[in-house]
Design a protein around this motif. Structure first.
Motif, short mmCIF file in Angstrom:
data_model
loop_
_atom_site.label_atom_id
_atom_site.label_comp_id
_atom_site.label_asym_id
_atom_site.label_seq_id
_atom_site.Cartn_x
_atom_site.Cartn_y
_atom_site.Cartn_z
N HIS A 28 0.82 -1.22 0.00
CA HIS A 28 0.00 0.00 0.00
C HIS A 28 0.85 1.27 0.00
O HIS A 28 0.63 2.18 -0.80
N GLY A 29 1.82 1.36 0.90
CA GLY A 29 2.65 2.56 1.00
C GLY A 29 3.39 2.85 -0.28
O GLY A 29 3.48 4.00 -0.73
N ARG A 30 3.90 1.81 -0.91
CA ARG A 30 4.62 1.97 -2.18
C ARG A 30 3.69 2.54 -3.25
O ARG A 30 4.06 3.45 -3.99
N LYS A 31 2.48 2.00 -3.34
CA LYS A 31 1.53 2.46 -4.35
C LYS A 31 1.15 3.93 -4.14
O LYS A 31 1.08 4.70 -5.08
N VAL A 32 0.92 4.30 -2.90
CA VAL A 32 0.55 5.69 -2.59
C VAL A 32 1.68 6.63 -2.99
O VAL A 32 1.45 7.67 -3.60
N LEU A 33 2.91 6.28 -2.64
CA LEU A 33 4.04 7.15 -2.97
C LEU A 33 4.24 7.30 -4.47
O LEU A 33 4.60 8.37 -4.95
N THR A 34 4.00 6.25 -5.25
CA THR A 34 4.19 6.35 -6.70
C THR A 34 3.11 7.20 -7.35
O THR A 34 3.32 7.74 -8.43
N MET A 35 1.95 7.35 -6.71
CA MET A 35 0.86 8.15 -7.27
C MET A 35 0.85 9.59 -6.77
O MET A 35 0.12 10.42 -7.28
N ALA A 36 1.64 9.89 -5.76
CA ALA A 36 1.61 11.21 -5.13
C ALA A 36 2.20 12.28 -6.05
O ALA A 36 3.28 12.10 -6.60
N PRO A 37 1.50 13.39 -6.21
CA PRO A 37 2.02 14.48 -7.05
C PRO A 37 3.33 15.03 -6.48
O PRO A 37 3.49 15.17 -5.28
N GLY A 38 4.26 15.31 -7.37
CA GLY A 38 5.52 15.91 -6.95
C GLY A 38 6.57 14.93 -6.50
O GLY A 38 7.67 15.32 -6.11
N LEU A 39 6.25 13.64 -6.51
CA LEU A 39 7.23 12.64 -6.05
C LEU A 39 7.71 11.75 -7.20
O LEU A 39 8.22 10.66 -6.97
N GLY A 40 7.54 12.23 -8.43
CA GLY A 40 7.93 11.43 -9.59
C GLY A 40 9.39 11.05 -9.63
O GLY A 40 9.76 10.00 -10.14
N GLN A 41 10.26 11.88 -9.08
CA GLN A 41 11.69 11.59 -9.09
C GLN A 41 12.12 10.70 -7.93
O GLN A 41 13.27 10.32 -7.83
#
Length: 112
Positions: A28-41
């Motif tokens: 879950h945490g991994r999925k949320v972080l990959t979808m979060a705006p501004g965290l693409g890098q």
């Protein structure tokens, strides 16, 4: 999310992702972080799942082929055991560390 955003602005470019308590599935945490705006890098580094191996009476890396031999103790479960003054399974944690943590959570519960 906010913590990761602040880390990125501070120059951190990697985050361990995937862990969570019982209410979420493991990634879950991994999925949320990959979808979060501004965290693409942000590079998400997966971690190896560890659980209590009931046959070895110690923590070990999870082996899916022996699922029934493992007990998953989330942080929430561990804190509940500590607050209740109970003991975790033998070999889960060094007794001196458990005593400190258990005392902290029992005192925290009593002060509420």
């Amino acid at each position: 999310y906010d913590e990761s955003r602040h880390e990125v602005s501070s120059g951190i470019n990697a985050e361990y992702g995937g862990h969570g308590d019982d209410i979420y599935e493991a990634t879950h945490g991994r999925k949320v972080l990959t979808m979060a705006p501004g965290l693409g890098q942000l590079t998400i580094i997966p971690f190896v799942v560890a659980a209590y191996d009931k046959t070895k009476m110690q923590m070990a890396f999870y082996d899916e082929s022996r699922h029934e031999d493992f007990l998953f103790i989330s942080g929430s479960k561990m804190r509940a055991i500590a607050r209740a003054g109970e003991q975790p399974p033998p070999g889960f944690m060094a007794q001196s560390a458990w005593d400190i943590m258990s005392s902290f959570y029992k005192n925290l519960a009593n002060s509420s």
